[in-house]
Design an enzyme around this catalytic site. Structure first.
Site, PDB file in Angstrom:
ATOM      1  N   HIS A 194     108.138  54.718  46.504  1.00 53.82           N
ATOM      2  CA  HIS A 194     108.800  55.657  47.431  1.00 53.82           C
ATOM      3  C   HIS A 194     110.296  55.393  47.563  1.00 53.82           C
ATOM      4  CE1 HIS A 194     104.989  57.310  48.536  1.00 53.82           C
ATOM      5  NE2 HIS A 194     104.543  56.179  49.056  1.00 53.82           N
ATOM      6  N   ASP A 240      98.973  56.026  42.308  1.00 45.12           N
ATOM      7  CA  ASP A 240      98.813  55.798  43.745  1.00 45.12           C
ATOM      8  C   ASP A 240      98.399  57.116  44.409  1.00 45.12           C
ATOM      9  OD1 ASP A 240      99.847  53.636  45.983  1.00 45.12           O
ATOM     10  OD2 ASP A 240     100.080  55.703  46.682  1.00 45.12           O
ATOM     11  N   HIS A 242      99.611  58.399  46.944  1.00 45.52           N
ATOM     12  CA  HIS A 242     100.806  59.086  47.444  1.00 45.52           C
ATOM     13  C   HIS A 242     101.788  59.379  46.314  1.00 45.52           C
ATOM     14  CE1 HIS A 242      99.148  56.555  50.753  1.00 45.52           C
ATOM     15  NE2 HIS A 242      99.272  57.704  51.412  1.00 45.52           N
ATOM     16  N   ASP A 330      94.705  53.113  46.778  1.00 43.67           N
ATOM     17  CA  ASP A 330      94.426  53.879  47.996  1.00 43.67           C
ATOM     18  C   ASP A 330      93.754  55.215  47.675  1.00 43.67           C
ATOM     19  OD1 ASP A 330      96.804  54.642  46.831  1.00 43.67           O
ATOM     20  OD2 ASP A 330      98.026  54.393  48.637  1.00 43.67           O
TER      21      ASP A 330
HETATM   22  C1  OKP Z   1     102.737  53.751  50.560  1.00 43.80           C
HETATM   23  B1  OKP Z   1     102.074  53.768  49.187  1.00 43.80           B
HETATM   24  C2  OKP Z   1     101.078  55.532  59.403  1.00 43.80           C
HETATM   25  C3  OKP Z   1     101.496  56.323  58.194  1.00 43.80           C
HETATM   26  C4  OKP Z   1     101.983  55.424  57.113  1.00 43.80           C
HETATM   27  C5  OKP Z   1     103.329  55.446  55.105  1.00 43.80           C
HETATM   28  C6  OKP Z   1     102.419  55.536  53.919  1.00 43.80           C
HETATM   29  C7  OKP Z   1     103.041  54.786  52.764  1.00 43.80           C
HETATM   30  C8  OKP Z   1     102.155  54.696  51.562  1.00 43.80           C
HETATM   31  N1  OKP Z   1     102.161  55.358  60.305  1.00 43.80           N
HETATM   32  N2  OKP Z   1     102.822  56.166  56.246  1.00 43.80           N
HETATM   33  O1  OKP Z   1     102.286  54.900  48.436  1.00 43.80           O
HETATM   34  O2  OKP Z   1     100.707  53.360  49.175  1.00 43.80           O
HETATM   35 ZN    ZN Z   2      99.947  54.978  48.422  1.00 45.84          ZN
END
Ligand code: OKP
Ligand code: ZN
Length: 387
Positions: A194, A240, A242, A330
């Site tokens: 990110h 990932d 995300h 994830d």
């Molecule tokens: C990072 B990776 C809770 C929401 C969390 C961030 C997610 C980051 C994911 N406050 N938001 O891509 O696994």
């Molecule tokens: Zn992620």
């Protein structure tokens, strides 16, 4: 069947952060225990060659150079120094964590006399929002969300991660010369996909895979102009849950490396990752997004079909010769931050498919937040070493 090399550096365990869930500030889901769980699970596995990297003995004074076309020098300096400023001012404890306050949102500046929708056009001409004089506002200037708090050793852990990843490239190139290629898995923490040129967010500070790709390209040298213009030597496959907005944005106008991602549609980080984002200029055609709706609107089979399509792009379209994987776990059905349906054994399938791309491969750890993370990584590594 070959061994998989796993690289680990204990400095990656030092970083810790907080995050806001509703009205509660809690320890971030992205915690040092993630790496501990992985180490625990792979220690009794066959075919794993775990190498503990020690920064003090690797590469002299330890700090690898971050290319200024990946992250600006100012941003890196900010990451290196910001916590200390808060500490010296007495507004945080040594074992605490600082979060941003105010973001330079693009709608803060409205061109005089313009209509509301012109103000909403992110491409409009405008004086850029400048770095605030007040150093305590810098965290907001260099972040896009509240999920990238800084602790005393955040920078140390992030630097140790890129250092290992660069080491993995050296190992791949050396082993290629000896014709004994082994897949490498790097226990990078914090994750990186990110992080943009000058923005932290989503648990990410330094974009590990971007620095790694740039390092690999610097080793490969200038592109052979006789190669067809549809090819890209280095491919990044982001698995990932995300979207890797940072990696996409850093390379959006470049042919090399090429970036392909499979991720949750309409999920965090919300503003990027549509299939329409294909790259620009020299990079046109070298950015590919495969968004997939979360459950109950998609199945494991839908995911595996997209994995096949993504691998086809790398092999058939780009005809890449090196593969870097931004590997998140994830996508697991029980992950708290994900919404896909994958089961433990699917990670073996993914590992095997990655191996069958048939290229020298370096995999970097991105997300994965379930109790079962160790098991998932073990299954992936198992697939990676199967013929
Ligand atoms: C990072 B990776 C809770 C929401 C969390 C961030 C997610 C980051 C994911 N406050 N938001 O891509 O696994
Ligand atoms: Zn992620």
């Amino acid at each position: 069947m070959s061994n998989v090399i796993v690289l680990h550096n204990e400095l990656t365990l030092l970083h810790h952060s907080l995050e806001l869930i509703g009205h509660k500030l809690i320890e971030a889901h992205e915690s040092p225990d993630r790496v501990r769980r992985i180490l625990q699970a792979i220690k009794q596995m066959d075919g794993i060659n775990l190498i503990k990297v020690d920064s003090s003995t690797e590469g002299g004074n330890g700090e690898p150079e971050i290319p200024s076309n990946i992250h600006t020098a100012e941003y890196i300096e900010h990451l290196r120094t910001i916590f200390k400023r808060f500490l010296d001012a007495g507004v945080v404890d040594k074992d605490g964590c600082v979060l941003p306050e105010c973001f330079p949102h693009y709608r803060l500046l409205k061109p005089p006399g313009s209509q509301a929708d012109a103000a909403d056009d992110p491409k409009r001409d405008m004086v850029p929002l400048a770095l605030p004089k007040d150093p305590f506002a810098h965290l907001g200037y260099y972040s896009f969300d509240l999920s990238a708090g800084m602790s005393l050793d955040t920078f140390t852990s992030a630097i140790a991660s890129v250092q290992m990843a660069r080491r993995a490239i050296d190992m791949v190139l050396e082993s290629q010369a000896r014709r004994t290629i082994q897949p490498i898995f790097v226990l990078t923490r914090p994750p990186g996909h990110h992080a943009c040129e000058a923005l932290a967010g989503g648990y990410c500070y330094i974009n590990n895979v971007a620095v790694t790709a740039e390092y690999l390209l610097s080793k490969l040298g200038a592109i052979d102009t006789t190669l067809p213009s549809t090819t890209s030597r280095v491919a990044i496959l982001d698995l990932d849950f995300h979207h890797g907005n940072g990696t996409q944005s850093i390379f959006y106008e470049r042919r090399e490396p090429a970036y392909v991602s499979i991720h949750g549609e309409g999920e965090y980080p919300y503003y990027t990752g549509s299939a329409q984002e294909c790259g620009r200029g020299d990079g046109e055609g070298f950015n590919r997004n495969f968004p997939l709706l979360a459950r109950p609107h998609s199945t494991r089979d839908d995911y595996l079909r997209l994995l096949e399509a993504a691998c086809q792009v790398i092999q058939e379209e780009w005809k890449s010769t090196y593969l870097l994987v931004s590997m998140g776990f994830d996508t697991f059905r029980k992950d708290i931050l994900g919404g896909f349906e994958l089961d433990v054994n699917d990670y073996r399938t993914i590992g095997r498919r990655v191996r069958h791309v048939g290229l020298p491969v370096v995999t970097l750890l991105e997300g994965g937040y379930s109790e079962e993370l160790g098991e998932l990584v073990a299954a992936f590594l198992d697939g990676l070493r199967l013929d």
